[in-house]
Enzyme design. Structure first.
Site, PDB file in Angstrom:
ATOM      1  N   HIS A  83       0.859  -1.183   0.000  1.00 32.30           N
ATOM      2  CA  HIS A  83       0.000   0.000   0.000  1.00 32.30           C
ATOM      3  C   HIS A  83       0.896   1.234   0.000  1.00 32.30           C
ATOM      4  CE1 HIS A  83       0.352  -0.393   4.438  1.00 32.30           C
ATOM      5  NE2 HIS A  83       0.171   0.909   4.483  1.00 32.30           N
ATOM      6  N   HIS A  85       1.680   3.742   2.081  1.00 25.99           N
ATOM      7  CA  HIS A  85       2.415   4.324   3.224  1.00 25.99           C
ATOM      8  C   HIS A  85       3.924   4.066   3.116  1.00 25.99           C
ATOM      9  CE1 HIS A  85      -1.428   4.190   5.942  1.00 25.99           C
ATOM     10  NE2 HIS A  85      -1.419   5.230   5.128  1.00 25.99           N
ATOM     11  N   ASP A  87       6.095   2.945   5.102  1.00 24.00           N
ATOM     12  CA  ASP A  87       6.707   1.710   5.603  1.00 24.00           C
ATOM     13  C   ASP A  87       6.626   0.589   4.554  1.00 24.00           C
ATOM     14  OD1 ASP A  87       3.936   1.487   5.975  1.00 24.00           O
ATOM     15  OD2 ASP A  87       4.093   0.427   7.885  1.00 24.00           O
ATOM     16  N   HIS A 146      -6.892  -1.053   6.410  1.00 26.46           N
ATOM     17  CA  HIS A 146      -5.883  -0.166   7.010  1.00 26.46           C
ATOM     18  C   HIS A 146      -5.677   1.059   6.113  1.00 26.46           C
ATOM     19  CE1 HIS A 146      -1.988   1.154   8.534  1.00 26.46           C
ATOM     20  NE2 HIS A 146      -1.524   1.062   7.303  1.00 26.46           N
TER      21      HIS A 146
HETATM   22 ZN    ZN Z   1       2.311  -0.102   8.392  1.00 25.30          ZN
END
Ligand code: ZN
Length: 234
Positions: A83, A85, A87, A146
């Protein structure tokens, strides 16, 4: 720095999950000045190594490649981020410049573009089966969770479910960073993954311990509890 003279944790940790599958962990600051672990995975195939997500810690982009080369005598040929983000995506541009084929979904790319995150060279238009060397895996978009664009990776034969931040570790009871989350949809999406990815032998969450096979059920329990306690949150 750690308190009371404890030895500092290594910045890059790698553990073998099962034959040819390795989990690597780097640490990032979730925004409060602390260091928090993030899990990625790599798979050693006869055609080269496939990375699932980039390290969060940018000082570890190259050490990860070097460690893989030294340990397996193989090059990383491909990196898929699950995804938008950082990280997951932090290293995409770095790896593209190293000649690694970088992938995200089109949906992730649209978000990365808006949020100024590194973007992949190749875009996945829909759920796709990749055949790399002797391995096959499928990218699966279960719906929002998320993040609006979170995908999971499913190895049907080896029964490895790589969940990224869509799946919470049994080590936590918190739903984590909800800045882009949709709790009600996340619950539905978890059920879709449970229906598709049956009897996984390994379930890898985006953060913290991955030794439990029950982290999908655990994520569902966390989300239901959160929704009950925060009924206005969608
Ligand atoms: Zn994460």
């Amino acid at each position: 720095m750690t308190a009371f003279g404890q030895p500092e944790k290594p910045k890059l940790e790698i553990s073998e999950l099962t034959r040819d599958f390795y989990i690597y962990t780097t640490y990032g600051d979730p925004g409060n000045g602390s260091l928090y672990p993030a899990n990625g995975m790599y798979l050693v195939t006869s055609e080269g190594v496939v990375l699932f997500d980039s390290p969060w810690d940018k000082t570890q982009f190259q050490p990860l490649l070097d460690t893989i080369q030294a340990r397996h005598h193989q090059k990383v040929i491909m990196c898929i981020a699950t995804h938008f983000h950082d990280d997951r995506t932090a290293g995409l541009e770095y790896y593209r410049q190293k000649g690694i084929k970088t992938y995200t979904t089109k949906q992730t790319d649209e978000l990365s573009k808006v949020k100024n995150q590194p973007r992949a060279e190749y875009l996945i238009q829909k759920d796709t089966v990749f055949n790399i060397g002797q391995y096959h895996f499928e990218t699966f978009y279960p719906g929002k969770g998320h993040a609006p664009d979170n995908i999971v990776i499913w190895f049907e034969k080896e029964k490895v479910l790589y969940g990224g931040c869509f799946i919470k570790s049994t080590e936590t009871n918190s739903p984590g960073n909800l800045s882009d989350a949709n709790i009600e949809d996340w619950i539905k999406s978890i059920k879709k993954v449970q229906a598709k990815c049956q009897n996984p032998k390994f379930v890898i969450p985006g953060h913290q311990d991955w030794s439990s096979k029950k982290s999908l059920q655990h994520t569902l329990a966390i989300l239901k509890k959160y929704l009950k306690e925060n009924p206005k949150d969608k």
